[in-house]
Design a protein around this motif. Sequence first.
Motif: not given
Length: 152
Positions: A73-87
Amino acid sequence: MKKLITILMALFIFSMSAGATIVDDMKSEVDEYNANSDAIPSSLKDMLGNERIHVIIDMNNGSALNLTVVTVDGKIVEFAEMEESEEFEPTLVVSTDEGTARSIMDSASPAQVFLDAYDRGDIEITSPSFTKKVSLTVGKFVLKVSQWLGFY
């Protein structure tokens, strides 16, 4: 030889901290963004409101910073640097450079700076989904017309 190793280590640490600094700066902006999410133009909120976004920032040092952002709904609920092996299966991929990202964060009117950068092609928004691609094309047209009519 010892000086060369020291210089290389300093450059390595500097390049790592440059990425960490922009991530830290962005994290501090998330709460402010969420608090002001009602001021986001509805056409932009419709485009980016409920998404799993892979953000790619080409850094000034030549590296790429990969972030995951989840909006509801337009709000950021998750924000993170992507891990190399992250899917992470994004619904949108947003690409830009460090200068554009910083100009948005440093602006008194970040929504307008974002729209201007998007209009100039300094921000590219793509999607792996065909229907989302159509939606993005229509959304860009709506933004153009809205700007032309003076709404933004």
